[in-house]
Design an enzyme around this catalytic site. Sequence first.
Site, PDB file in Angstrom:
ATOM      1  N   LEU A 134       0.830  -1.197   0.000  1.00 23.12           N
ATOM      2  CA  LEU A 134       0.000   0.000   0.000  1.00 23.12           C
ATOM      3  C   LEU A 134       0.867   1.250   0.000  1.00 23.12           C
ATOM      4  O   LEU A 134       1.986   1.248   0.510  1.00 23.12           O
ATOM      5  CB  LEU A 134      -0.896   0.020   1.242  1.00 23.12           C
ATOM      6  CG  LEU A 134      -1.748  -1.214   1.536  1.00 23.12           C
ATOM      7  CD1 LEU A 134      -2.568  -0.975   2.787  1.00 23.12           C
ATOM      8  CD2 LEU A 134      -2.641  -1.567   0.370  1.00 23.12           C
ATOM      9  N   CYS A 135       0.317   2.332  -0.579  1.00 23.67           N
ATOM     10  CA  CYS A 135       0.930   3.652  -0.475  1.00 23.67           C
ATOM     11  C   CYS A 135       2.331   3.656  -1.108  1.00 23.67           C
ATOM     12  O   CYS A 135       2.487   3.363  -2.281  1.00 23.67           O
ATOM     13  CB  CYS A 135       0.953   4.067   0.992  1.00 23.67           C
ATOM     14  SG  CYS A 135       1.312   5.800   1.300  1.00 23.67           S
ATOM     15  N   ILE A 136       3.379   3.948  -0.332  1.00 21.82           N
ATOM     16  CA  ILE A 136       4.741   4.024  -0.842  1.00 21.82           C
ATOM     17  C   ILE A 136       5.420   2.657  -0.886  1.00 21.82           C
ATOM     18  O   ILE A 136       6.485   2.503  -1.510  1.00 21.82           O
ATOM     19  CB  ILE A 136       5.578   5.006   0.020  1.00 21.82           C
ATOM     20  CG1 ILE A 136       6.902   5.378  -0.645  1.00 21.82           C
ATOM     21  CG2 ILE A 136       5.812   4.418   1.406  1.00 21.82           C
ATOM     22  CD1 ILE A 136       6.765   6.147  -1.946  1.00 21.82           C
ATOM     23  N   PRO A 138       4.990  -0.016  -2.644  1.00 18.79           N
ATOM     24  CA  PRO A 138       5.368  -0.558  -3.953  1.00 18.79           C
ATOM     25  C   PRO A 138       6.763  -0.130  -4.408  1.00 18.79           C
ATOM     26  O   PRO A 138       7.421  -0.864  -5.158  1.00 18.79           O
ATOM     27  CB  PRO A 138       4.286  -0.010  -4.889  1.00 18.79           C
ATOM     28  CG  PRO A 138       3.086   0.134  -4.003  1.00 18.79           C
ATOM     29  CD  PRO A 138       3.641   0.603  -2.695  1.00 18.79           C
ATOM     30  N   SER A 188      -1.957  -0.718  -4.114  1.00 15.98           N
ATOM     31  CA  SER A 188      -2.993   0.314  -4.171  1.00 15.98           C
ATOM     32  C   SER A 188      -2.400   1.613  -3.625  1.00 15.98           C
ATOM     33  O   SER A 188      -1.578   1.580  -2.703  1.00 15.98           O
ATOM     34  CB  SER A 188      -4.210  -0.105  -3.335  1.00 15.98           C
ATOM     35  OG  SER A 188      -5.293   0.777  -3.539  1.00 15.98           O
TER      36      SER A 188
END
Length: 215
Positions: A134-136, A138, A188
């Site tokens: 999630l968020c950063i 990835p 996401s």
Amino acid sequence: MKKIAVVLAGNGVYDGAEIHEATLTMLSIARNGAQYQCFAPDIIQTHVVNHVTGEEMPEIRNVMVEAARIARGNIKPLNEYNAADFDAIIFPGGFGVAKNFCSYAFDGVDCVVIPEAENAIRNTVDAGKPIGALCIAPVLVAKILGDVNVTVGEDDADANAIENFGGIHVKSTHGEIVVDEKYKLVSSPCYMLDATIDQIADGAENVVVKILEMI
């Protein structure tokens, strides 16, 4: 009952795990009939940020001790994570991912990843089990695995970093997920966008549901 590891980068968006993303991920796991176990690296966090002023504070804190606040004390050191004991692993976001799991917040594409985070991700891939980011988060996964399909929403700088690591960035909006079938990776954007807490809930839910489908 399916069991998912949730990896926390501390406690608080500016220097640790993003609390909404972490909590709503755990809620989604429970509401979809699975169990979770929280993990965090037993290391000193990079720095401590006053979440009222945004200024750095003259304190020293431990990532796992701080993450235990979110986990209500039920937490294990990340170096004890064994992919064979779990059906999937999920990394909520927060600046701690880019500060405590790696040095991306300071070094950009030249960042270094801590061994505990890299080993957890590589061992999960080797076991053929799903990963949520999630968020950063990835960006962390892209740094480790390279040729991934992921999303951080619409942020060009982080998208460029992902592509520099060898990955493909897919633009997305609130609640949307991007699935990499090769690595069984689901991502996401969450708070990489200007989001509300209910939009974060949508993103966490969609990641969890997809991961459970992939198990």
